[in-house]
Design a protein around this motif. Structure first.
Motif, PDB file in Angstrom:
ATOM      1  N   TRP A 197       0.836  -1.214   0.000  1.00  0.00           N
ATOM      2  CA  TRP A 197       0.000   0.000   0.000  1.00  0.00           C
ATOM      3  C   TRP A 197       0.869   1.262   0.000  1.00  0.00           C
ATOM      4  N   THR A 198       1.880   1.294   0.876  1.00  0.00           N
ATOM      5  CA  THR A 198       2.736   2.479   0.981  1.00  0.00           C
ATOM      6  C   THR A 198       3.396   2.805  -0.345  1.00  0.00           C
ATOM      7  N   HIS A 199       3.968   1.798  -0.995  1.00  0.00           N
ATOM      8  CA  HIS A 199       4.675   2.058  -2.252  1.00  0.00           C
ATOM      9  C   HIS A 199       3.707   2.364  -3.396  1.00  0.00           C
ATOM     10  N   PHE A 219      -1.565   8.010  11.069  1.00  0.00           N
ATOM     11  CA  PHE A 219      -0.607   7.313  11.922  1.00  0.00           C
ATOM     12  C   PHE A 219       0.102   6.205  11.137  1.00  0.00           C
ATOM     13  N   CYS A 220      -0.622   5.513  10.282  1.00  0.00           N
ATOM     14  CA  CYS A 220       0.004   4.478   9.452  1.00  0.00           C
ATOM     15  C   CYS A 220       1.041   5.101   8.517  1.00  0.00           C
ATOM     16  N   LYS A 221       0.750   6.284   7.999  1.00  0.00           N
ATOM     17  CA  LYS A 221       1.723   6.968   7.139  1.00  0.00           C
ATOM     18  C   LYS A 221       2.950   7.390   7.954  1.00  0.00           C
ATOM     19  N   LEU A 222       2.755   7.760   9.213  1.00  0.00           N
ATOM     20  CA  LEU A 222       3.884   8.050  10.090  1.00  0.00           C
ATOM     21  C   LEU A 222       4.722   6.792  10.295  1.00  0.00           C
ATOM     22  N   PRO A 253       7.997  13.314  11.721  1.00  0.00           N
ATOM     23  CA  PRO A 253       7.414  13.344  13.079  1.00  0.00           C
ATOM     24  C   PRO A 253       7.288  14.755  13.640  1.00  0.00           C
ATOM     25  N   GLY A 254       8.172  15.653  13.205  1.00  0.00           N
ATOM     26  CA  GLY A 254       8.096  17.011  13.724  1.00  0.00           C
ATOM     27  C   GLY A 254       6.868  17.768  13.290  1.00  0.00           C
ATOM     28  N   SER A 255       6.242  17.350  12.184  1.00  0.00           N
ATOM     29  CA  SER A 255       5.043  18.032  11.695  1.00  0.00           C
ATOM     30  C   SER A 255       3.802  17.156  11.768  1.00  0.00           C
ATOM     31  N   PHE A 256       3.926  15.989  12.417  1.00  0.00           N
ATOM     32  CA  PHE A 256       2.787  15.073  12.483  1.00  0.00           C
ATOM     33  C   PHE A 256       1.702  15.636  13.398  1.00  0.00           C
ATOM     34  N   PRO A 257       0.443  15.679  12.939  1.00  0.00           N
ATOM     35  CA  PRO A 257      -0.633  16.242  13.765  1.00  0.00           C
ATOM     36  C   PRO A 257      -1.176  15.244  14.787  1.00  0.00           C
ATOM     37  N   GLY A 295       7.077   6.095   7.623  1.00  0.00           N
ATOM     38  CA  GLY A 295       8.101   7.100   7.374  1.00  0.00           C
ATOM     39  C   GLY A 295       7.711   8.079   6.296  1.00  0.00           C
ATOM     40  N   ARG A 296       6.410   8.236   6.076  1.00  0.00           N
ATOM     41  CA  ARG A 296       5.933   9.143   5.042  1.00  0.00           C
ATOM     42  C   ARG A 296       5.375  10.445   5.624  1.00  0.00           C
ATOM     43  N   TRP A 297       5.595  10.640   6.915  1.00  0.00           N
ATOM     44  CA  TRP A 297       5.153  11.878   7.550  1.00  0.00           C
ATOM     45  C   TRP A 297       6.230  12.283   8.559  1.00  0.00           C
TER      46      TRP A 297
END
Length: 295
Positions: free
Chosen positions: A178-180, A258-261, A268-272, A264-266
């Motif tokens: 899914w991620t790719h 959260f799954c995108k985090l 962490p410093g800007s994750f809501p 590694g697609r989000w």
């Protein structure tokens, strides 16, 4: 035998014209009537015979095989739509779309080798990935549920590959596919696509189970409560030590985000997210979650 013997010396046209039975048969072939519905019980009868030849996958096996099958089908369709130029579209990870599919096939091969599947012949990358994924899915689907608990090598970026049960490996294959696929959609100006809610929940649970080992720094005897909202959401209490004595923080975020985090697609410093309790621990949890991807 000769045609004249078969039709008593007549030509075939003359015979048909003089024979009511043959005339009726030809008329039915040329102008069939309405299709006749099969008997009501025919479908179930055929399915029952098919099940005798091959039993359906066990429930536990189907729970991890079906999500993977769904993501493989979506990726296969996506790759089939790509133009020659889009296969070479640049990506931050793995260089190009082609390089990313090569990487995905290599990670799939770890589980395929465990399942006893031979290496796929040198084929174009789309076909090679698809044939390997299809063989892996078929082999897993026909396996007993007991096999899901056997420890295998997981995909990852560390120098020492992580290990976990086959069940986790199959969830990881679903997650990475899914991620790719979404990476490729982004690189080729297509819209993102999220898995079904129950599959999102399965991926989130997989990541949360790995989270305690990913947290750096001294261990504290505490736990964290994670509340994920939206499709696939739920509430989990994650122990950060074997004997936590209290919940030190409650973190809330969207489940798909959260799954995108986790992938590694989000950053962490800007994750809501929202947090109650220890803010430093919440930030550390988000940083740790972002390290759990397969790249």
């Amino acid at each position: 035998m000769t045609d004249s013997y078969l039709s008593n010396g007549q030509s075939s046209d003359d015979h048909v014209a003089s024979c009511p039975d043959c005339s009726a048969a030809i008329a039915l072939l040329d102008a069939p009537g309405e299709a006749i519905a099969p008997p009501p019980r025919l479908r179930e009868s055929m399915l029952s015979k098919a099940r005798l030849r091959r039993s359906p996958a066990e429930t536990a096996v189907a729970a991890v095989a079906f999500p993977y099958a769904q993501q493989v089908a979506l990726m296969d369709e996506l790759l089939g739509e790509l133009s020659v130029a889009q296969w070479e579209a640049p990506l931050a990870k793995h260089g190009t779309v082609r390089g990313m599919v090569e990487h995905l096939a290599a990670n799939d091969a770890r589980v395929a080798a465990f399942m006893g599947l031979p290496a796929v012949a040198r084929l174009p990358v789309h076909r090679r990935w698809r044939e390997q994924a299809g063989s892996l899915l078929e082999r897993v689907s026909g396996s007993p549920g007991l096999l899901l608990g056997v420890e295998v090598e997981l995909a990852g970026t560390g120098t020492r590959p992580a290990r976990g049960p086959l069940r986790h490996a199959m969830i990881q294959r679903t997650f990475e596919t899914w991620t790719h696929a979404d990476d490729i959609r982004s690189a080729t100006a297509r819209s993102a696509a999220s898995p079904d809610g129950e599959h999102v929940r399965m991926i989130a649970e997989f990541g949360l189970a790995l989270l305690p080992k990913a947290v750096k720094g001294p261990r504290r005897d505490v736990a964290a409560t994670v509340v994920l909202t939206g499709a696939g959401g739920g509430t989990w209490t994650v122990p950060l030590s074997p004997t936590p004595d209290r919940v030190a923080v409650l973190v809330s975020a969207d489940a798909v985000h959260f799954c995108k985090l986790l992938a590694g697609r989000w950053p962490p410093g800007s994750f809501p997210y929202a947090a109650e309790g220890d803010p430093a621990l919440a930030r550390e949890l988000m940083r740790a979650a972002a390290t759990l991807g397969c790249d």
